[in-house]
Design a protein around this motif. Structure first.
Motif, PDB file in Angstrom:
ATOM      1  N   GLY A 198      -3.040   2.256   7.129  1.00 30.39           N
ATOM      2  CA  GLY A 198      -2.789   3.694   7.051  1.00 30.39           C
ATOM      3  C   GLY A 198      -2.046   4.215   8.269  1.00 30.39           C
ATOM      4  O   GLY A 198      -1.145   5.048   8.150  1.00 30.39           O
ATOM      5  N   ILE A 199      -2.409   3.711   9.443  1.00 26.77           N
ATOM      6  CA  ILE A 199      -1.744   4.133  10.679  1.00 26.77           C
ATOM      7  C   ILE A 199      -0.282   3.686  10.670  1.00 26.77           C
ATOM      8  O   ILE A 199       0.613   4.433  11.076  1.00 26.77           O
ATOM      9  N   VAL A 210       5.395   4.977  10.605  1.00 27.23           N
ATOM     10  CA  VAL A 210       6.718   4.661  10.049  1.00 27.23           C
ATOM     11  C   VAL A 210       7.305   5.896   9.355  1.00 27.23           C
ATOM     12  O   VAL A 210       8.479   6.227   9.547  1.00 27.23           O
ATOM     13  N   THR A 211       6.483   6.576   8.559  1.00 26.46           N
ATOM     14  CA  THR A 211       6.954   7.776   7.861  1.00 26.46           C
ATOM     15  C   THR A 211       7.359   8.858   8.852  1.00 26.46           C
ATOM     16  O   THR A 211       8.430   9.479   8.719  1.00 26.46           O
ATOM     17  N   ALA A 212       6.505   9.101   9.850  1.00 25.51           N
ATOM     18  CA  ALA A 212       6.790  10.145  10.840  1.00 25.51           C
ATOM     19  C   ALA A 212       8.081   9.843  11.601  1.00 25.51           C
ATOM     20  O   ALA A 212       8.922  10.733  11.802  1.00 25.51           O
ATOM     21  N   GLY A 213       8.227   8.595  12.012  1.00 24.29           N
ATOM     22  CA  GLY A 213       9.409   8.235  12.798  1.00 24.29           C
ATOM     23  C   GLY A 213      10.699   8.338  11.999  1.00 24.29           C
ATOM     24  O   GLY A 213      11.664   8.984  12.429  1.00 24.29           O
ATOM     25  N   CYS A 269       0.811  -1.223   0.000  1.00 17.74           N
ATOM     26  CA  CYS A 269       0.000   0.000   0.000  1.00 17.74           C
ATOM     27  C   CYS A 269       0.841   1.268   0.000  1.00 17.74           C
ATOM     28  O   CYS A 269       0.420   2.288  -0.547  1.00 17.74           O
ATOM     29  N   ILE A 270       2.011   1.221   0.608  1.00 16.45           N
ATOM     30  CA  ILE A 270       2.829   2.436   0.702  1.00 16.45           C
ATOM     31  C   ILE A 270       3.311   2.882  -0.674  1.00 16.45           C
ATOM     32  O   ILE A 270       3.694   4.043  -0.871  1.00 16.45           O
ATOM     33  N   LYS A 271       3.293   1.973  -1.665  1.00 19.11           N
ATOM     34  CA  LYS A 271       3.736   2.305  -3.012  1.00 19.11           C
ATOM     35  C   LYS A 271       2.629   2.904  -3.868  1.00 19.11           C
ATOM     36  O   LYS A 271       2.895   3.396  -4.964  1.00 19.11           O
ATOM     37  N   THR A 272       1.383   2.860  -3.403  1.00 14.48           N
ATOM     38  CA  THR A 272       0.256   3.352  -4.184  1.00 14.48           C
ATOM     39  C   THR A 272       0.110   4.866  -4.039  1.00 14.48           C
ATOM     40  O   THR A 272       0.735   5.486  -3.170  1.00 14.48           O
ATOM     41  N   VAL A 305       2.055   9.368   3.146  1.00 11.62           N
ATOM     42  CA  VAL A 305       3.459   9.649   3.447  1.00 11.62           C
ATOM     43  C   VAL A 305       3.694  11.156   3.518  1.00 11.62           C
ATOM     44  O   VAL A 305       4.321  11.667   4.452  1.00 11.62           O
ATOM     45  N   ALA A 306       3.154  11.880   2.516  1.00  7.85           N
ATOM     46  CA  ALA A 306       3.328  13.335   2.482  1.00  7.85           C
ATOM     47  C   ALA A 306       2.696  13.989   3.704  1.00  7.85           C
ATOM     48  O   ALA A 306       3.271  14.898   4.320  1.00  7.85           O
ATOM     49  N   ALA A 307       1.497  13.532   4.062  1.00 10.67           N
ATOM     50  CA  ALA A 307       0.808  14.091   5.226  1.00 10.67           C
ATOM     51  C   ALA A 307       1.555  13.783   6.511  1.00 10.67           C
ATOM     52  O   ALA A 307       1.630  14.615   7.423  1.00 10.67           O
ATOM     53  N   ALA A 308       2.132  12.581   6.587  1.00  4.11           N
ATOM     54  CA  ALA A 308       2.856  12.179   7.794  1.00  4.11           C
ATOM     55  C   ALA A 308       4.139  12.978   7.977  1.00  4.11           C
ATOM     56  O   ALA A 308       4.572  13.204   9.110  1.00  4.11           O
TER      57      ALA A 308
END
Length: 361
Positions: free
Chosen positions: A227-228, A233-236, A105-108, A115-118
């Motif tokens: 999504g969470i 992961v992105t935020a960290g 899902c992270i590739k979609t 990812v951008a929002a995080a």
């Protein structure tokens, strides 16, 4: 040809109504729990940043510049917490057999939106939030809780979402409560850095408001649990590998070595691990509560963190740990409760609760 009639069993209707009511009540409890856990996330993260190596870093003989103490240390604290939260998220995804879904899902396109929002809600908002906490204490929490009000305003301009008179009234209540909190600094009760700390709290609210608007698109197309995981992961990792090195470069400090020290300090790390778990569960229960009792009511229940944040800091840091500066003046407690009411009014029409009860009666 006679019309077919279906007999309605009153007992079945009553049982269905009872089941739906019970399901909604459980959702409300879960959403309220998400607000409470946000308070513990704040308290545990702050506690971790007062133990072990952090005592030396904040000490007068640390050799760190004022910039490094204010911004770099805040970024490292946020990065340590968010990374722990990301590891919790990936661990739970792996245990439930959802890790492959996360990678896919992270590739979609919706995944990249998340990812951008995080990135906005992670490195930027989290670090601003921590800076605010270090400067103004728990008074920053209700200011950061303005994010639903900010999100409603941004949603109107970015996505042409509805912004009616009721929502404007709720926004006015929230900002009025924030001014009540800000007024506590006028008599010097909050210290010389109070207004600067409240500014960073508001900056965090703006970033989280942006994240909330954008993530609404992503979560409508991705399973909330996945999504969470993407969000945490992105935020960290973006905090750890982008913001911390940037601040370290500006401050001319070995940020990598400081990160290693942070993660290997057992005295402080236990609290960061608990803070990361609390952060992960906060998002999990928020999404789950929204699904069970409705997004509007779930958002209102989660917004109670404007009260639970200062309360948990007062209990954990002030009473349990005996740390000074975590008690709030009465006007700030009142403002936190008023802000909860404002968030509730923004999220939903209170009269809908009475209407639903009348229809079920």
């Amino acid at each position: 040809m006679g019309e077919a009639s279906v007999a309605i069993n009153p007992a079945a209707v009553a049982a269905k109504h009872k089941l739906a009511t019970s399901f909604k009540r459980k959702g409300i409890v879960i959403a309220l729990l998400s607000g409470l856990l946000y308070g513990f996330y704040t308290a545990f993260m702050t506690l971790g940043m007062s133990k072990g190596i952090w005592v030396d870093w904040y000490g007068e003989n640390s050799g760190l510049s004022a910039f490094a103490v204010m911004y770099l240390l805040s970024a490292i604290g946020a990065a340590t917490t968010d990374t722990c939260s990301a590891l919790w998220a990936m661990s739970f995804a792996g245990i439930r057999g959802r890790f492959a879904d996360f990678v896919r899902c992270i590739k979609t396109k919706p995944g990249m939106v998340m990812v951008a929002a995080a990135i906005v809600g992670g490195p930027l908002a989290s670090t601003a939030y921590v800076v605010g906490l270090q400067l103004a204490g728990s008074l920053v929490v209700p200011i950061a809780a303005l994010c639903p009000a900010v999100g409603a305003i941004l949603g109107r301009f970015l996505f042409k979402q509805e912004l009616n008179a009721r929502m404007l009234f709720g926004i006015a209540i929230c900002f009025g409560a924030s001014f009540m909190i800000g007024s506590t600094s006028l008599d010097g009760a909050g210290g010389p850095n109070m207004m600067l700390g409240l500014f960073f709290g508001f900056l965090a609210a703006v970033c989280w408001g942006i994240e909330g608007c954008v993530c609404g698109y992503g979560t409508s197309m991705i399973d909330p649990e996945i999504g969470i995981t993407i969000r945490q992961v992105t935020a960290g990792f973006s905090n750890l590998f982008i913001l911390v090195p940037l601040f370290g470069f500006i401050a001319h400090v070995d940020a990598f070595g400081m990160v290693v020290q942070s993660f290997t300090d057992s005295e402080a790390m236990i609290w960061f691990v608990l803070a990361g778990l609390s952060a992960y569960l906060t998002f999990m229960y928020w999404y789950k509560g929204n699904a069970m009792c409705g997004a509007a009511l779930g958002m209102s229940c989660n917004g109670t963190f404007s009260f639970w944040g200062p309360f948990c800091c007062w209990i954990v840091l002030g009473i349990a740990m005996g740390m000074e500066g975590w008690a709030m003046p009465p006007i700030a407690w009142a403002a936190a409760i008023i802000m909860v009411i404002g968030i509730f009014i923004i999220s939903m029409n209170p009269m809908d609760l009475f209407k639903s009860n009348e229809e079920k009666a």
